[in-house]
Design a protein around this motif. Structure first.
Motif, PDB file in Angstrom:
ATOM      1  N   ILE A  19      37.380  37.289  29.230  1.00 36.89           N
ATOM      2  CA  ILE A  19      37.462  38.533  30.016  1.00 36.89           C
ATOM      3  C   ILE A  19      36.932  38.290  31.423  1.00 36.89           C
ATOM      4  N   GLN A  54      48.661  41.022  29.853  1.00 39.55           N
ATOM      5  CA  GLN A  54      48.749  40.617  31.260  1.00 39.55           C
ATOM      6  C   GLN A  54      48.884  39.097  31.396  1.00 39.55           C
ATOM      7  N   GLU A 101      44.855  44.293  26.204  1.00 41.75           N
ATOM      8  CA  GLU A 101      45.305  44.522  27.581  1.00 41.75           C
ATOM      9  C   GLU A 101      45.298  43.216  28.368  1.00 41.75           C
ATOM     10  N   HIS A 102      44.226  42.446  28.229  1.00 44.60           N
ATOM     11  CA  HIS A 102      44.156  41.140  28.899  1.00 44.60           C
ATOM     12  C   HIS A 102      45.236  40.192  28.368  1.00 44.60           C
ATOM     13  N   PRO A 125      45.294  40.221  37.094  1.00 49.02           N
ATOM     14  CA  PRO A 125      46.401  40.017  36.160  1.00 49.02           C
ATOM     15  C   PRO A 125      47.065  38.643  36.269  1.00 49.02           C
ATOM     16  N   HIS A 130      39.395  36.066  33.488  1.00 53.53           N
ATOM     17  CA  HIS A 130      40.668  36.674  33.870  1.00 53.53           C
ATOM     18  C   HIS A 130      40.381  37.760  34.912  1.00 53.53           C
TER      19      HIS A 130
END
Length: 525
Positions: free
Chosen positions: A139, A218, A214-215, A145, A142
């Motif tokens: 997390i 992306q 979500e990560h 995006p 990253h």
């Protein structure tokens, strides 16, 4: 006892001689090891301890591997990004993104598949902590995006020094992939890791699960839209983790994990439409590793239900299954021609350097597929004839038992397990005085001269590490400089967590299967 002023140890302590005596005894009388029983629950517990030894960053209050301490606390500072945390992949102090992500994918898969068995063994908390230590770092890494920080540290400078991670003086430069410098392998593998972990955390921490997903979405979009080999963009990774297979296997692998996590038909269609051009249904593979993901993707696709799919999709899924079963049959020595080689003692043998990674990785795939066949009441179609799930599991047991000591050397290749195991693991922290016991700075070359070259066993036992293992004739030299055999990696141990839990559950009679595979089945494969 440590002399804390000199950071020396008393090498004549009797504990250093007992394991060597046992190794000699078991080598002279190797047949005694083949009838021994194994405590798979203990192996499971120890395998999870290993990840705590590999932690980078500020260690938590409940850290159980007490010879380690905080390290890498300025990672990313030079580049203006916070990259503290994550894992060192092996015996050095570099944080390589591709193998780290692959480790978390395999660890998550095992925990997902065998969550009940891990819980019964009392190791659910530690398993989740091992996964989250990795995903928390992803997390952070990253940051946009289309930006992923994929490496911290430089292997060239790191390998010039033999230092504990707590003493590092080598480069901590951070490397990223972005739109101008793409890295589809590492971006897609990190997407796969976060998607797999999101499934693990779905019920117990829905918010965190959603964040991971979500990560993952992306990162997959980034990996697919801006295609390119990560080891071209990050030249510092090329020598150490070269992507021989390219990035199409990671793209298929990530798409299938995202479909498993979201049930979004878009990801399924991606794996179907690109199946042939990306090699998913054309490559028949006999290995599965941090670089070559085809077999893993093929097995994920082979386990998808056919119901509700049109004929064309069903046909492609069947082609995926054909290639998945080719891999499994090759491991079982039941293909018509190409099979995975074995040592005289029965261990799968792919190549000299860190062969155990291929063994443990295969163990997870075969155990997962055995579960699938059992739950769907199917058999495996090999050229040599149909194979049932129990027979597959019997072969996995033979490999696991070899790892734990049922082998010609009489050694457990899982460090810290059993009476005899490698004592000179190629690992900077384990081979050097513990920082907690000896806070005196150990310099770059001082570590080589004072610690690496010692014949004595490592002062710290790297419990749960699966070393590279024996050669093609079952031979093994327990020497620090013999890194091809004595270095351990996180992706060696990661797949065994779920496998150990499965066999512990079978042994205790608390799994869906009622009994352990019989010895006769093991010997028949």
């Amino acid at each position: 006892m440590w002399d804390k002023t000199q950071c020396q140890c008393n090498l004549a302590h009797p504990k250093h001689f007992l394991p060597r005596f046992l190794v000699l005894l078991l080598t002279l009388f190797p047949t005694t090891t083949f009838s021994q029983s194994f405590d798979y629950g203990d192996a499971l517990s120890k395998s999870l301890l290993y990840f705590e030894a590999q932690r980078s960053g500020r260690l938590p209050y409940n850290q159980r591997v007490t010879w380690r301490y905080h390290s890498g606390l300025t990672d990313g500072l030079e580049q203006g990004v916070e990259l503290v945390g994550g894992y060192y992949d092996a015996g050095d102090n570099v944080k390589f993104g591709l193998p780290m992500a692959y480790t978390i994918t395999l660890l998550s898969w095992g925990v997902m598949e065998f969550q009940d068995e891990i819980a019964i063994a009392g190791e659910a908390k530690h398993a989740l902590e091992a996964i989250k230590w990795g995903t928390d770092y992803f997390i952070k890494a990253h940051t946009h995006p289309h930006v992923l920080w994929a490496q911290v540290g430089d292997g060239d400078t790191d390998h010039l020094c033999w230092q504990r991670p707590e003493d590092m003086t080598t480069s901590r430069r951070a490397y990223k992939v972005d739109e101008e410098n793409p890295g589809s392998e590492v971006a897609a593998e990190t997407a796969a890791a976060m998607a797999a972990a999101s499934i693990v955390f779905r019920r117990i921490n829905p918010h965190y699960s959603h964040l991971l997903l979500e990560h993952a979405q992306q990162l997959f979009e980034f990996a697919d839209k801006f295609r390119g080999n990560y080891d071209i963009s990050i030249e510092a990774a090329k020598i150490y983790y070269t992507s021989i297979s390219g990035y199409t296997d990671e793209l298929l692998w990530a798409a299938l994990w995202l479909y498993k996590a979201t049930h979004n038909i878009t990801y399924f269609n991606y794996a179907i439409q690109n199946a042939e051009s990306f090699g998913g249904t054309t490559w028949a593979i006999t290995e599965f590793s941090w670089d070559v993901k085809f077999a893993g993707a093929q097995i994920l696709a082979a386990m998808l239900p056919m119901e509700g799919k049109n004929k064309e999709d069903q046909q492609i899924l069947q082609e995926y299954r054909s290639k998945a079963e080719y891999y499994i049959c090759a491991c079982l020595n039941k293909n018509n021609s190409t099979n995975v080689k074995r040592t005289p003692g029965g261990l799968l043998y792919t190549r000299r350097w860190n062969n155990m990674q291929y063994v443990s990785n295969a163990a997870l795939l075969l155990t997962v597929y055995s579960n699938h066949l059992q739950s769907t009441n199917q058999t495996l179609g090999c050229h040599a004839g149909p194979v049932g799930p129990t027979e597959i599991l019997a072969f996995v047991k033979s490999q696991v038992d070899y790892i734990l000591g049922s082998n010609p050397m009489g050694l457990s290749y899982l460090v810290g397990y059993g009476p005899a195991y490698p004592e000179r693991v190629h690992h900077r922290g384990a081979s050097t005085a513990s920082y907690k016991e000896c806070k005196a700075f150990i310099g770059c070359m001082q570590g080589y001269h004072g610690w690496f070259g010692r014949h004595a066993p490592n002062p710290n036992v790297l419990v749960g590490a699966l070393v590279g293992g024996p050669g093609s004739k079952d031979e093994f030299r327990d020497r620090r400089e013999n890194f091809a055999q004595t270095e351990a990696c996180t992706y060696n141990t990661a797949p065994l967590v779920g496998v150990f839990a499965k066999f512990h559950s079978l042994e205790k009679g608390s799994s869906n299967s009622t009994t352990l595979p019989s010895a006769s089945l093991v010997s028949s494969i």
